[in-house]
Design an enzyme around this catalytic site. Structure first.
Site, PDB file in Angstrom:
ATOM      1  CG  ASP A  48      24.091   3.144  29.600  1.00  0.00           C
ATOM      2  OD1 ASP A  48      24.825   4.240  28.659  1.00  0.00           O
ATOM      3  OD2 ASP A  48      24.491   2.071  29.623  1.00  0.00           O
ATOM      4  NE  ARG A  55      29.518   9.965  22.638  1.00  0.00           N
ATOM      5  CZ  ARG A  55      28.245   9.188  23.170  1.00  0.00           C
ATOM      6  NH1 ARG A  55      27.921   7.703  22.557  1.00  0.00           N
ATOM      7  NH2 ARG A  55      28.262   8.408  24.790  1.00  0.00           N
ATOM      8  CG  HIS A  77      25.135  14.093  27.039  1.00  0.00           C
ATOM      9  ND1 HIS A  77      24.654  12.117  27.047  1.00  0.00           N
ATOM     10  CD2 HIS A  77      26.501  13.744  26.468  1.00  0.00           C
ATOM     11  CE1 HIS A  77      25.667  11.208  27.197  1.00  0.00           C
ATOM     12  NE2 HIS A  77      26.355  12.613  26.220  1.00  0.00           N
ATOM     13  CB  SER A 114      30.812   7.963  35.886  1.00  0.00           C
ATOM     14  OG  SER A 114      32.067   7.843  34.772  1.00  0.00           O
ATOM     15  CD1 TRP A 137      36.352  13.279  34.944  1.00  0.00           C
ATOM     16  CD2 TRP A 137      36.023  15.479  34.096  1.00  0.00           C
ATOM     17  NE1 TRP A 137      35.479  14.377  36.190  1.00  0.00           N
ATOM     18  CE2 TRP A 137      35.872  15.607  35.653  1.00  0.00           C
ATOM     19  CE3 TRP A 137      36.346  16.478  33.590  1.00  0.00           C
ATOM     20  CZ2 TRP A 137      34.501  16.420  35.931  1.00  0.00           C
ATOM     21  CZ3 TRP A 137      35.347  17.508  33.572  1.00  0.00           C
ATOM     22  CH2 TRP A 137      34.837  17.618  34.828  1.00  0.00           C
ATOM     23  CG  LEU A 187      12.567  13.357  46.162  1.00  0.00           C
ATOM     24  CD1 LEU A 187      11.269  12.084  44.737  1.00  0.00           C
ATOM     25  CD2 LEU A 187      13.149  13.512  44.471  1.00  0.00           C
ATOM     26  CD  GLU A 216      15.406  -6.952  45.553  1.00  0.00           C
ATOM     27  OE1 GLU A 216      15.272  -7.630  44.442  1.00  0.00           O
ATOM     28  OE2 GLU A 216      15.339  -7.573  46.695  1.00  0.00           O
TER      29      GLU A 216
HETATM   30  C1  FPP Z   1      25.387   8.438  30.067  1.00  0.00           C
HETATM   31  O1  FPP Z   1      24.754   7.587  28.578  1.00  0.00           O
HETATM   32  C2  FPP Z   1      24.959   9.387  30.407  1.00  0.00           C
HETATM   33  C3  FPP Z   1      25.977  10.307  30.392  1.00  0.00           C
HETATM   34  C4  FPP Z   1      27.376  10.165  30.575  1.00  0.00           C
HETATM   35  C5  FPP Z   1      25.263  11.531  31.157  1.00  0.00           C
HETATM   36  C6  FPP Z   1      23.790  11.655  31.613  1.00  0.00           C
HETATM   37  C7  FPP Z   1      24.305  13.202  31.358  1.00  0.00           C
HETATM   38  C8  FPP Z   1      22.465  14.343  31.606  1.00  0.00           C
HETATM   39  C9  FPP Z   1      21.343  12.889  30.523  1.00  0.00           C
HETATM   40  C10 FPP Z   1      22.094  14.921  32.278  1.00  0.00           C
HETATM   41  C11 FPP Z   1      21.397  15.427  33.181  1.00  0.00           C
HETATM   42  C12 FPP Z   1      22.010  16.369  33.942  1.00  0.00           C
HETATM   43  C13 FPP Z   1      21.614  16.468  34.944  1.00  0.00           C
HETATM   44  C14 FPP Z   1      22.153  17.357  35.968  1.00  0.00           C
HETATM   45  C15 FPP Z   1      20.168  16.052  35.429  1.00  0.00           C
HETATM   46  P1  FPP Z   1      25.841   7.261  27.325  1.00  0.00           P
HETATM   47  O2  FPP Z   1      26.573   8.313  27.029  1.00  0.00           O
HETATM   48  O3  FPP Z   1      26.883   5.897  28.167  1.00  0.00           O
HETATM   49  O4  FPP Z   1      25.396   6.445  26.391  1.00  0.00           O
HETATM   50  P2  FPP Z   1      25.581   5.360  25.085  1.00  0.00           P
HETATM   51  O5  FPP Z   1      26.308   4.125  26.404  1.00  0.00           O
HETATM   52  O6  FPP Z   1      24.762   4.828  24.523  1.00  0.00           O
HETATM   53  O7  FPP Z   1      27.348   5.710  24.663  1.00  0.00           O
END
Ligand code: FPP
Length: 225
Positions: free
Chosen positions: A2, A15, A19, A47, A51, A113, A187
């Site tokens: 997050d 944004r 990512h 999640s 979507w 792993l 934990e």
């Molecule tokens: C949450 O941050 C993050 C996501 C919804 C996407 C996470 C996905 C990746 C980092 C891609 C990695 C892919 C692989 C296959 C390992 P947010 O957008 O909710 O952040 P915010 O809370 O600051 O808005």
């Protein structure tokens, strides 16, 4: 994972760049986990609720999965990483699905792993899906006889070690429908650090914190004789 969006917004970037930066963090962290002997890691990448995000962000995340798998699979295979996606693949495009299935098949006999990526995943879905799968396998069984042990064999993490440590970055103090069943005795480590800034030193801080926990699993600490 997050905090990607906020990381980008703080820098006046779109944004999706957060990512990209978040995805770039993963390789080093997984290598660190392997180095210190972690057996299994699950990343919450997408999640069932994600979507609902704007379509350009969802599209960017799908392209990122494709790019991640194309670029990282050779290294995963070389490092003996076993790759699995937790979640229903039905809603993904054929391009995403094919890569996931290819990566899972290619890595299935690896001995290192276990890397799970939770995508189109929800903890409640996992539990309901497990009950459904149990019912398919035992159509005439009496549901009242179903035990926790029985059901655990139908969860997406079946056969994997118990969840010991759950880390949430980005300053929130909730599980948000991640590994609900599996987190029963985990934990919980919450940090304000945004995911793109969560590097190996931050991960090591979480491990040190974890190592100092007194894990009683509902019992009492047994004092030394
Ligand atoms: C949450 O941050 C993050 C996501 C919804 C996407 C996470 C996905 C990746 C980092 C891609 C990695 C892919 C692989 C296959 C390992 P947010 O957008 O909710 O952040 P915010 O809370 O600051 O808005």
């Amino acid at each position: 994972m997050d905090g990607n969006g906020r990381w980008a917004q703080q820098r006046h970037m779109p944004r999706k760049l957060g990512h990209y930066q978040g995805a770039a963090r993963v390789r080093g962290l997984i290598a660190h986990c392997a180095q210190v002997g972690v057996k299994s890691v699950t990343l919450f990448a997408f999640s069932t609720e994600n979507w609902h995000r704007p379509s350009d962000e969802v599209d960017a995340l799908m392209l990122l999965f494709i790019d991640y798998l194309d670029k990282e699979l050779p290294l995963m295979l070389a490092e003996q990483v076993r790759f699995r996606v937790l979640g229903s693949l039905a809603r993904f495009s054929p391009a995403v699905r094919e890569r996931i299935e290819f990566a899972q098949t290619q890595s299935q006999h690896n001995t290192g792993l276990m890397l799970n990526v939770a995508a189109n995943y929800g903890g409640r879905w996992d539990i309901v899906h497990a009950v459904q799968q149990w019912h398919v396998a035992h159509p005439t069984a009496y549901v009242g006889a179903l035990t926790e042990e029985d059901l655990s064999h139908y969860l997406s993490t079946a056969g994997q070690p118990e969840l010991d440590l759950l880390i949430r970055t980005g300053g929130e103090s909730r599980i948000s429908n991640f590994l609900l069943w599996q987190a029963a005795y985990a934990e919980l480590y919450f940090t304000d650090t945004l995911w793109p800034d969560f590097d190996e030193a931050e991960l090591q801080k979480a491990f040190v914190w974890f190592a100092a926990r007194d894990r009683r699993f509902g019992g009492v600490t047994v004092s030394a004789p």
